[in-house]
Design a protein around this motif. Sequence first.
Motif, PDB file in Angstrom:
ATOM      1  N   LYS A   1       0.816  -1.211   0.000  1.00  0.00           N
ATOM      2  CA  LYS A   1       0.000   0.000   0.000  1.00  0.00           C
ATOM      3  C   LYS A   1       0.851   1.264   0.000  1.00  0.00           C
ATOM      4  O   LYS A   1       0.403   2.318   0.380  1.00  0.00           O
ATOM      5  N   GLY A   2       2.121   1.152  -0.425  1.00  0.00           N
ATOM      6  CA  GLY A   2       3.059   2.266  -0.336  1.00  0.00           C
ATOM      7  C   GLY A   2       2.723   3.458  -1.216  1.00  0.00           C
ATOM      8  O   GLY A   2       3.068   4.581  -0.914  1.00  0.00           O
ATOM      9  N   ASP A   3       2.068   3.255  -2.324  1.00  0.00           N
ATOM     10  CA  ASP A   3       1.681   4.406  -3.152  1.00  0.00           C
ATOM     11  C   ASP A   3       0.320   4.137  -3.775  1.00  0.00           C
ATOM     12  O   ASP A   3      -0.302   3.115  -3.521  1.00  0.00           O
ATOM     13  N   ALA A   4      -0.118   5.074  -4.609  1.00  0.00           N
ATOM     14  CA  ALA A   4      -1.478   4.993  -5.143  1.00  0.00           C
ATOM     15  C   ALA A   4      -1.698   3.702  -5.919  1.00  0.00           C
ATOM     16  O   ALA A   4      -2.721   3.035  -5.758  1.00  0.00           O
ATOM     17  N   ASP A   5      -0.721   3.365  -6.759  1.00  0.00           N
ATOM     18  CA  ASP A   5      -0.897   2.152  -7.541  1.00  0.00           C
ATOM     19  C   ASP A   5      -0.889   0.930  -6.637  1.00  0.00           C
ATOM     20  O   ASP A   5      -1.635  -0.022  -6.841  1.00  0.00           O
ATOM     21  N   GLY A   6      -0.012   0.983  -5.650  1.00  0.00           N
ATOM     22  CA  GLY A   6       0.055  -0.122  -4.702  1.00  0.00           C
ATOM     23  C   GLY A   6      -1.266  -0.292  -3.974  1.00  0.00           C
ATOM     24  O   GLY A   6      -1.713  -1.418  -3.722  1.00  0.00           O
TER      25      GLY A   6
END
Lengths: 99, 562
Positions: free
Chosen positions: B464-469
């Motif tokens: 969940k580290g970035d938007a895509d994640g």
Amino acid sequence: MPVNSKLDGSNLTITVTGRFDFSVHQEFRMAYEGLSPSPSQYIVDLGETSYLDSSALGMLLLLRDFSGGDSADIKIINCNQDVKKILAISNFEQLFRIE
Amino acid sequence: MDTVRILIADDSKTDRLILQTLLKKQGYPVYIAKDGFEAVEIFKEHRPDIVLLDAIMPGKDGFEAAQEIKVLSGDSFIPIIFLTSLSDAPSLARCLEVGGDDFLTKPYNQIILRAKIEAFSRMQDLYQTVQLQRDQIQAYTNEMVIEQKQAKAIFDNIAHRGCLDNSNIRYNLSPLSIFNGDILLAAEKPVGGIHVFLGDFTGHGLPAAVGAMPVSEIFYGMTLKGFAMEEVLKEINTRLCHILPVGAFCCAIFLDIEYSENRIRVWNGGLPDGYIFEPNEGIKVKLPSTHLPLGVLSSLQFKSEISVCSFHENDHIFLATDGVIESESEKDHSIFFGSGRLESIINEHSDSVYHSIQAELNKFSGNERQTDDVTFLEISGKNHIKKITPKEQNHGVKQSLKWDIEYCFYVESLRHFDPLPLIVQPLMEVRALRPQRSRVFTVLSELYNNALDHGVLKLDSVTKGDADGFAQFYQNKTNRLKHLDKAEIRVAVHLNSQMDKGELTIKIEDSGTGFDYKSKLKEQVVANLSGRGLPLLKALCDSIEFQGKGNQVEVKLSWIEQ
């Protein structure tokens, strides 16, 4: 719809009604992505949000990241006491303007 | 009809005998009187069906006896036929004037006598039928009034006044308004502020009252549980769509008054403009209808967009159903009260607009009854909330409660079902827990999602580290749920509520393999997009304890009542 957005000039207001958790993550993201030109100010209205959990906090951080990170201009408005408390626990007032 | 019994009164013995013989031959039972006195006495005793009276008799004559017999007959129709040898018009007319129904001139004609008696007998039957029907209608009406009163009592318990008696609200609602189709509801929200609903059903009477019942139940039920006005409106609309016949609907205005935020949120579908005004300043904002009435659009098409207006301490709101502006003038029924008149009253009266409108309406329509039929209310921004005592809020006394509930969710449920409302619902029945609603919801959501995402589905939150994640995480979750074979999550809730404090223990166990909580809990939390769940739980709960191989977690939340 639990998530609604309204563009007023260059201000984008996103309203979340009811539960703000992982179940609305796609709608929340759709509310601000793909706008051209990008809004200069983002307002997240939590006046009708009954509760939020940690994934909502994650989504707020994503919005912050998307709109410029440290230079992002994001206001979170109309929080009730409970919502305010959750935001305060995670020290979000250091990252967002909470009104 | 039984055989017609006939009373004959004649002072001439011969005439009596002739008439008696004639009638007996035709099969009628006969009573005989030789003057007016006897006629009245026999009438009292035997109540004959038809009376034949000689006009001229010594002592009490026929005219006098006829009047007495008519009085004695009361409600029933007893034909009186005068027997007379008089033939001048004034005398014959007098027979009818004193209450006689016909006359028969001597000497008697057998055929006419018989025809007259039969005609009067038919008339008597008809009269009795009419009377019976009148009595039946009267009985039905009485019954209906009683039923309506009972229905009204039931209705009042369901569509109760809520918080309409708060000191800042004044309202005019007909005592029998349910049968006018008007409905007025107000309820305090758990988070403060109030919801107000003013509705006007098409039609009157029973159908409107029946429609008002679910509206009231939904309004009070959902408001108490903390639902937003949009949700309440959607639910009311959906229900009305189902139950109302095509063409029937409910014009309504819904207010969400947030005193602490100095604002109101408004939805108006089909009612006349509402007004926000300030005494001495006049009307500041109109609240026009921008939606279709409730019960018209299907739930997919229904629009719950809300207007937001500022509403300060000195502001007032005035709302009314169309009965106010459509009130007719006493002098000319084609002239209506109208919105212009209403607005000038609001603009011109500095204080007590409510009473001014009430007085002007009475003056205009010319009677007190008129304002009984119209519904209007005024709410002031000065909100001196009367503290709700626990008794009023809970229909009971402060409870000491102790119970356990345990749920187990299996694969099918984990896949498609959102169990949080189910778990929270019984908790919110506990009055002391209502102020904790948001805290309980967040904790449960956090625990359940941890158990599902990490325990059962073994998803790694690092993605969940970035938007895509984040999106990837969601995609993975959906995939793994689909292919999930065998899994379960157990939720056990233990409540211990005392008079002024309480504790809630929530234990969640998943069928996953657990995690090494002993080392993980030592890690510093970093400010990335994930990993906020645990600190949140720690802050909201009094204690948090992982157990077993890390697939069990128990938290305690306590509270003290103010």
